[in-house]
Structure formats: structure tokens, C-alpha cells
Motif scaffolding. Structure first.
Motif, PDB file in Angstrom:
ATOM      1  N   LEU A   1      51.339  42.601  34.257  1.00 39.97           N
ATOM      2  CA  LEU A   1      50.187  41.922  34.851  1.00 39.97           C
ATOM      3  C   LEU A   1      49.316  42.913  35.611  1.00 39.97           C
ATOM      4  CD1 LEU A   1      48.590  39.357  35.574  1.00 39.97           C
ATOM      5  CD2 LEU A   1      50.158  39.060  37.517  1.00 39.97           C
ATOM      6  N   ASP A   2      49.925  43.806  36.370  1.00 40.49           N
ATOM      7  CA  ASP A   2      49.178  44.812  37.117  1.00 40.49           C
ATOM      8  C   ASP A   2      48.373  45.703  36.180  1.00 40.49           C
ATOM      9  OD1 ASP A   2      48.512  46.111  39.629  1.00 40.49           O
ATOM     10  OD2 ASP A   2      49.753  47.778  38.919  1.00 40.49           O
ATOM     11  N   GLU A   3      48.988  46.129  35.079  1.00 39.40           N
ATOM     12  CA  GLU A   3      48.288  46.961  34.100  1.00 39.40           C
ATOM     13  C   GLU A   3      47.141  46.203  33.445  1.00 39.40           C
ATOM     14  OE1 GLU A   3      51.332  48.314  31.445  1.00 39.40           O
ATOM     15  OE2 GLU A   3      52.150  49.741  32.903  1.00 39.40           O
ATOM     16  N   TYR A   4      47.371  44.937  33.119  1.00 43.39           N
ATOM     17  CA  TYR A   4      46.322  44.125  32.503  1.00 43.39           C
ATOM     18  C   TYR A   4      45.140  43.955  33.459  1.00 43.39           C
ATOM     19  CZ  TYR A   4      43.876  39.965  30.874  1.00 43.39           C
ATOM     20  OH  TYR A   4      42.905  39.075  30.484  1.00 43.39           O
ATOM     21  N   GLU A   5      45.428  43.607  34.709  1.00 43.98           N
ATOM     22  CA  GLU A   5      44.350  43.401  35.680  1.00 43.98           C
ATOM     23  C   GLU A   5      43.592  44.691  35.956  1.00 43.98           C
ATOM     24  OE1 GLU A   5      46.364  41.496  38.958  1.00 43.98           O
ATOM     25  OE2 GLU A   5      46.002  39.505  38.104  1.00 43.98           O
ATOM     26  N   ALA A   6      44.272  45.833  35.909  1.00 49.04           N
ATOM     27  CA  ALA A   6      43.605  47.123  36.117  1.00 49.04           C
ATOM     28  C   ALA A   6      42.646  47.445  34.978  1.00 49.04           C
ATOM     29  CB  ALA A   6      44.645  48.229  36.260  1.00 49.04           C
ATOM     30  N   ALA A   7      42.853  46.844  33.820  1.00 56.93           N
ATOM     31  CA  ALA A   7      42.006  47.090  32.655  1.00 56.93           C
ATOM     32  C   ALA A   7      40.791  46.165  32.608  1.00 56.93           C
ATOM     33  CB  ALA A   7      42.823  46.934  31.377  1.00 56.93           C
ATOM     34  N   LEU A   8      40.630  45.296  33.612  1.00 60.17           N
ATOM     35  CA  LEU A   8      39.527  44.347  33.625  1.00 60.17           C
ATOM     36  C   LEU A   8      38.407  44.807  34.547  1.00 60.17           C
ATOM     37  CD1 LEU A   8      41.511  40.990  33.972  1.00 60.17           C
ATOM     38  CD2 LEU A   8      40.646  42.053  31.872  1.00 60.17           C
TER      39      LEU A   8
END
Length: 98
Positions: free
Chosen positions: A20-27
């Protein structure tokens, strides 16, 4: 006899949080779309060779009345803390009109 406390998170939960942290960092922090997609040169409005561009959606803009109330609250209180206006937390609520 010593007891070892059980971990608060298991491996699967930790993996999900990391994902989730990686996904949110990509937004994009503003629009919430994937930066990998929104920063491509072929999607740049100013690029004459662009294959696709972002345009306002039909029926927009619309005003979020909750955001407008937050904005009013921020404007009213920013003078109280001019050095750190972002440090003031604002909240609004929907109440019946009298």
C-alpha cells in the motif's frame, strides 16, 4: 520463565502495508492518478506530438461544498498563525440550516 510477546503484525499484514505504501507513493498527491501514466511526455498538453492529453471532464468543474467550507475556515484562521498556517487542523460538518 520468560514469555515472548506475539508480534502485532504477521508477515502477510506487513507485506500488504508495504505494498500500500509503495502504491500510494506512485500516485500524484493532487489528482490521485498514477504518476507513471500522468507524467509521460506523450500525454503533455503542450507536446504537439502527444498521442493523448488530459482535458477537463464534461460537466466539470463542480464545487465541493465541504472543501469550500474548509477553505473558508483556513482563510479565517491563517492570520492567527501566519508562520505556520498549515499547522492548524480544520474540520467541517454538515448541519441543518436554521
Amino acid at each position: 520463565m520468560r514469555s515472548t510477546p506475539e508480534s502485532e503484525w504477521n508477515d502477510q499484514q506487513v507485506a500488504l502495508l508495504v505494498a500500500l505504501d509503495e502504491y500510494e507513493a506512485a500516485l500524484c498527491r493532487r489528482c490521485g492518478h498514477l504518476l507513471e501514466e500522468t507524467t509521460r511526455p506523450e500525454h503533455d498538453y503542450n507536446n504537439p506530438l502527444a498521442t493523448a492529453v488530459y482535458l477537463p471532464a464534461p460537466g466539470t468543474p463542480v464545487q465541493c461544498h465541504c472543501c469550500a467550507a474548509l477553505e473558508r475556515s483556513e482563510q479565517q484562521t491563517n492570520a492567527q498563525n501566519p508562520q505556520h498556517p498549515g499547522a492548524i487542523l480544520h474540520a467541517v460538518q454538515l448541519v441543518p440550516r436554521r
